[in-house]
Every structure is written in C-alpha cells, then in structure tokens.
Design an enzyme around this catalytic site. Structure first.
Site, PDB file in Angstrom:
ATOM      1  N   ASP A  25      36.528  28.215  44.521  1.00 44.94           N
ATOM      2  CA  ASP A  25      36.570  29.236  45.568  1.00 44.94           C
ATOM      3  C   ASP A  25      36.873  28.592  46.917  1.00 44.94           C
ATOM      4  O   ASP A  25      36.443  27.471  47.185  1.00 44.94           O
ATOM      5  CB  ASP A  25      35.207  29.948  45.626  1.00 44.94           C
ATOM      6  CG  ASP A  25      35.260  31.247  46.407  1.00 44.94           C
ATOM      7  OD1 ASP A  25      36.366  31.732  46.705  1.00 44.94           O
ATOM      8  OD2 ASP A  25      34.183  31.774  46.740  1.00 44.94           O
ATOM      9  N   ASN A  73      41.021  39.551  39.665  1.00 45.37           N
ATOM     10  CA  ASN A  73      42.033  39.037  40.599  1.00 45.37           C
ATOM     11  C   ASN A  73      43.316  39.857  40.619  1.00 45.37           C
ATOM     12  O   ASN A  73      44.142  39.699  41.529  1.00 45.37           O
ATOM     13  CB  ASN A  73      42.370  37.574  40.278  1.00 45.37           C
ATOM     14  CG  ASN A  73      41.286  36.602  40.715  1.00 45.37           C
ATOM     15  OD1 ASN A  73      41.195  35.488  40.198  1.00 45.37           O
ATOM     16  ND2 ASN A  73      40.451  37.003  41.666  1.00 45.37           N
TER      17      ASN A  73
END
Length: 245
Positions: A25, A73
C-alpha cells in the site's frame, strides 16, 4: 535483468517466518508527494516487489504472498487499472527467467481469469514454467478477495454434501482450508501492511487467524530489503501462544 546483491544488513538472527504476506500500500501517496502521476508510484512499486522478493528468498522465507490487485480495485479509474495490467505483463515478461533460474515457484490466487485473455495466457504460462521448481513460492494475489474465496469454498463443500460425497455435520477447518486458494501453502505466519494503514482489506482473512500482524509507516515504493529484515526481526520477538499460555 539486474540482480544486485542483497544488502549485508538483511540477514537476521530472529526466527524466520515460513509464510509472509504483504499488503503493498502507498504507491499513490508516494507519487502524490512527488507531484507525479499515480502510475509512477505503481512503477516504483514494481521495483519494490523485485527488491523484496529477492530479499525474502535470501532470508529463507518459504512462501511470500503479495496483494497485487484486489477484487475491489476494479473501482479505480479505467486508465489506472489498464496501467496496472500493463505493469503486471511487464513484470512477468522481464522477471520470469529469474524466477526459473532461482528455482522459484510462481502461484496466483484469486479470479485472475477475469483479466484480458493475453494476460491470462501469460500468467498460465509463467506458472507452468515454474511448476516443477522446488524452491521458494512466490504467490501473487490477483483479483483476489478473501470473502469471495470463502464463499466459493463454502459452495463447493455444500455441493459435495448435497451430492452425498461428504457429511455436512463432519466438515472441519481442515476441509475448508483444502478448498481455499492457498491450499498446500505453509501456514501464514506474518502479515505486513505498508503505508501506515491498519486493516486487512479483505486479504487472507481465514489464513490470518493466528498470523502476526505488523503495520509499518513506510510507503510501498520505499520498502527495502532492510524494511523486510526489520519486520522479520520484530516477528522473531513475538510470543505466539495460539490461545494457550
């Protein structure tokens, strides 16, 4: 492909986890801080993948699972998703020879067959070419979501029970684990999330039941071999009781 030596500070005396999973991340924030487009952060993130996978092998980690593309996503802008797919193609094409040479087995979890046919073929070919390797396992989570994984496993067990193949009342945790995407992998020991966020984000929820969790402030593109070594050293200091004393 350059294979720069791992830094001498990487080896650690602490116990090495057999299976490490990383939620990668911070690519977007890394790019924003440098006034760059988000895709620049993803490109830098690919370089971090190379550094960390090599370091994990050098430290003796048996399985490394990387959360590369979640089932959520797809909600990102179409051009960003397209760029991520392009980087995945580039990574496989440029790094496959190294994985073969280093005796690494590539495994993919998640519904990656939703991707474009050429990318699916590329992934299948890469897994086939490394299938007989006997060394460390590199697991890439693509279009993966843990809740969907658990639902699919439950449905398969329910279908078998309905067909009379198994007794529904006798289903065990081992039966469920055998139906998960991660079947036959070593038990998950350590989950690391970069960028300072402190949540699992639908990643390996079942598998992480007794894993150690470590949240680090480092943005993923800045994650190095030393960052991984520090994480493993911290893991070595944990006392894992599994509910006991």
């Amino acid at each position: 492909m350059s294979t720069a030596p791992i830094l001498s500070s990487v080896p650690v005396d602490a116990a090495v986890p057999r299976h490490v999973a990383i939620i990668m991340d911070g690519n977007g924030r890394w790019a924003k801080a440098r006034h760059l487009p988000r895709v620049a952060g993803h490109k830098a993130g690919v370089e971090a993948v190379r550094r960390v996978t090599r370091a994990a092998r050098a430290m003796g980690v048996e399985a490394l699972t990387l959360y590369a593309f979640s089932s959520e996503n797809w909600r990102r802008p179409e051009d960003e998703v397209g760029a991520l797919m392009g980087l995945l193609r580039l990574f496989i094409r440029s790094d496959l020879a190294e994985l073969v040479e280093e005796n690494v087995r590539l495994r993919v979890i998640g519904d990656y067959r939703r991707f474009a046919p050429d990318l699916v073929a590329l992934v299948d070919d890469a897994m086939a070419k490394t299938a007989h390797n006997s060394g460390p396992i590199l697991v890439i989570a693509l279009n993966y979501g843990s809740q969907a994984e658990l639902v699919a496993a439950t449905r398969r067990l329910a279908a078998r029970a309905a067909a009379g193949e198994i007794d529904a009342a006798a289903i065990t945790a081992d039966d469920i684990e055998a139906e998960l995407d991660t079947a036959a992998l070593p038990p998950l020991d350590l989950v690391i999330r970069s960028s300072g966020e402190q949540r699992l984000s639908n990643f390996l929820l079942w598998q992480a039941a007794y894993a150690e969790l470590l949240f680090v402030d480092t943005l993923w593109p800045d994650f190095t071999a030393d960052t991984l070594a520090e994480a493993i050293a911290a893991f070595g200091q944990r006392q894992r009781r599994y509910g006991g004393l």
